[in-house]
Write an enzyme that holds these catalytic residues in place. Structure first.
Site, PDB file in Angstrom:
ATOM      1  N   LYS A  10      19.153 -29.417 -10.697  1.00 48.35           N
ATOM      2  CA  LYS A  10      19.658 -28.522 -11.723  1.00 48.35           C
ATOM      3  C   LYS A  10      20.953 -27.835 -11.271  1.00 48.35           C
ATOM      4  CE  LYS A  10      14.856 -27.604 -13.170  1.00 48.35           C
ATOM      5  NZ  LYS A  10      13.883 -26.510 -13.468  1.00 48.35           N
ATOM      6  N   TYR A  50      13.671 -30.401 -23.002  1.00 50.10           N
ATOM      7  CA  TYR A  50      12.701 -29.319 -22.844  1.00 50.10           C
ATOM      8  C   TYR A  50      11.960 -29.006 -24.153  1.00 50.10           C
ATOM      9  CZ  TYR A  50      13.943 -28.188 -18.011  1.00 50.10           C
ATOM     10  OH  TYR A  50      14.104 -28.225 -16.645  1.00 50.10           O
ATOM     11  N   ASN A 113      14.664 -22.954  -9.957  1.00 51.26           N
ATOM     12  CA  ASN A 113      13.804 -23.659  -9.002  1.00 51.26           C
ATOM     13  C   ASN A 113      14.327 -25.052  -8.648  1.00 51.26           C
ATOM     14  OD1 ASN A 113      13.151 -25.031 -11.303  1.00 51.26           O
ATOM     15  ND2 ASN A 113      11.007 -24.385 -11.381  1.00 51.26           N
ATOM     16  N   HIS A 116      13.887 -30.737 -11.355  1.00 54.06           N
ATOM     17  CA  HIS A 116      12.925 -31.164 -12.370  1.00 54.06           C
ATOM     18  C   HIS A 116      12.405 -32.520 -11.948  1.00 54.06           C
ATOM     19  CE1 HIS A 116      11.222 -32.359 -16.243  1.00 54.06           C
ATOM     20  NE2 HIS A 116      11.751 -33.545 -15.979  1.00 54.06           N
ATOM     21  N   GLU A 127      11.785 -39.552 -20.654  1.00 54.38           N
ATOM     22  CA  GLU A 127      12.894 -38.823 -20.034  1.00 54.38           C
ATOM     23  C   GLU A 127      13.937 -39.783 -19.449  1.00 54.38           C
ATOM     24  OE1 GLU A 127      10.328 -34.798 -18.903  1.00 54.38           O
ATOM     25  OE2 GLU A 127      11.109 -36.044 -17.286  1.00 54.38           O
TER      26      GLU A 127
HETATM   27  P1  DAT Z   1       8.079 -27.913 -13.886  1.00 59.14           P
HETATM   28  O1  DAT Z   1       9.582 -27.839 -13.802  1.00 59.14           O
HETATM   29  O2  DAT Z   1       7.458 -27.632 -12.531  1.00 59.14           O
HETATM   30  O3  DAT Z   1       7.566 -29.164 -14.524  1.00 59.14           O
HETATM   31  P2  DAT Z   1       7.386 -26.555 -16.381  1.00 59.14           P
HETATM   32  O4  DAT Z   1       7.494 -27.882 -17.045  1.00 59.14           O
HETATM   33  O5  DAT Z   1       6.136 -25.768 -16.601  1.00 59.14           O
HETATM   34  O6  DAT Z   1       7.605 -26.681 -14.799  1.00 59.14           O
HETATM   35  O7  DAT Z   1       8.599 -25.615 -16.833  1.00 59.14           O
HETATM   36  C1  DAT Z   1       9.902 -26.159 -16.937  1.00 59.14           C
HETATM   37  C2  DAT Z   1      10.886 -25.205 -16.342  1.00 59.14           C
HETATM   38  O8  DAT Z   1      10.917 -24.012 -17.129  1.00 59.14           O
HETATM   39  C3  DAT Z   1      10.537 -24.746 -14.918  1.00 59.14           C
HETATM   40  O9  DAT Z   1      10.971 -25.632 -13.927  1.00 59.14           O
HETATM   41  C4  DAT Z   1      11.259 -23.422 -14.863  1.00 59.14           C
HETATM   42  C5  DAT Z   1      11.147 -22.889 -16.282  1.00 59.14           C
HETATM   43  N1  DAT Z   1       9.995 -21.986 -16.406  1.00 59.14           N
HETATM   44  C6  DAT Z   1       8.692 -22.329 -16.470  1.00 59.14           C
HETATM   45  N2  DAT Z   1       7.915 -21.250 -16.567  1.00 59.14           N
HETATM   46  C7  DAT Z   1       8.759 -20.182 -16.580  1.00 59.14           C
HETATM   47  C8  DAT Z   1       8.586 -18.764 -16.665  1.00 59.14           C
HETATM   48  N3  DAT Z   1       7.362 -18.223 -16.763  1.00 59.14           N
HETATM   49  N4  DAT Z   1       9.688 -17.980 -16.632  1.00 59.14           N
HETATM   50  C9  DAT Z   1      10.921 -18.522 -16.535  1.00 59.14           C
HETATM   51  N5  DAT Z   1      11.159 -19.842 -16.453  1.00 59.14           N
HETATM   52  C10 DAT Z   1      10.098 -20.657 -16.479  1.00 59.14           C
HETATM   53 MG    MG Z   2       7.712 -29.838 -16.466  1.00 57.32          MG
END
Ligand code: DAT
Ligand code: MG
Length: 153
Positions: A10, A50, A113, A116, A127
């Site tokens: 990212k 997303y 973080n 992805h 994707e």
């Molecule tokens: P991952 O990236 O581990 O698959 P995810 O699909 O649940 O996680 O969420 C996608 C992204 O959205 C994640 O990498 C960071 C952001 N995100 C998820 N939960 C969040 C939260 N509670 N607050 C802020 N950003 C969040």
């Molecule tokens: Mg995810």
């Protein structure tokens, strides 16, 4: 099973000069890079990527972040690539990510973080199709493949 998966390094990873070190994690594990490009993401692509999070409170901030600066899209292939990459990345919330994972070593904040990766065979297929044209993915053999896929004598 040999799988393909999508990784995004990212914008925070690019800005923090971590592209090489992050790519190295997947490469040194034995996974094969079959597609790689730097992308300044259009909002429409970010929203499609997303879409599953459309109704979450963090959705707008997430899309804003992904389009804020270039990211690196990576297609990887290898044994159990989807689960292996999720483990290499670590838990979504960096304070829960194991040390030794990318997020556990380099990240502090959930919205930043760094990486992805696709979470199932179905999302990996959709994707990869979203981020890469068919002619941007390359199937090829490496001399070391037999030393990482279990087929060396
Ligand atoms: P991952 O990236 O581990 O698959 P995810 O699909 O649940 O996680 O969420 C996608 C992204 O959205 C994640 O990498 C960071 C952001 N995100 C998820 N939960 C969040 C939260 N509670 N607050 C802020 N950003 C969040
Ligand atoms: Mg995810």
């Amino acid at each position: 099973m040999i799988e393909r998966t999508l990784i995004l390094i990212k914008p925070d990873g690019v800005q923090r000069l971590l592209v090489g070190r992050i790519l190295d994690r997947y490469e040194q594990r034995g996974l094969k890079i079959i597609g790689l490009k730097l992308v300044q993401v259009e909002r429409e692509l970010a929203e499609r990527h997303y879409a599953v999070h459309r109704d979450k409170p963090f959705y707008k901030g997430l899309v804003d972040f992904i389009v804020s600066a270039p990211l690196v899209a990576v297609a990887l292939e290898g044994l159990n690539a989807i689960a292996v990459c999720r483990a290499i990345n670590g838990a979504t919330r960096p304070h829960e990510a194991a040390p030794g994972s990318i997020r556990g070593d380099y990240a502090l904040e959930t919205g930043q973080n760094l990486v992805h990766s696709s979470d199932s065979a179905e999302t990996a297929a959709s994707e990869l199709a979203l981020w890469f044209a068919a002619d941007e993915l390359h199937a090829y053999q490496r001399d070391i493949d037999r030393w990482v896929d279990g087929s060396a004598d």
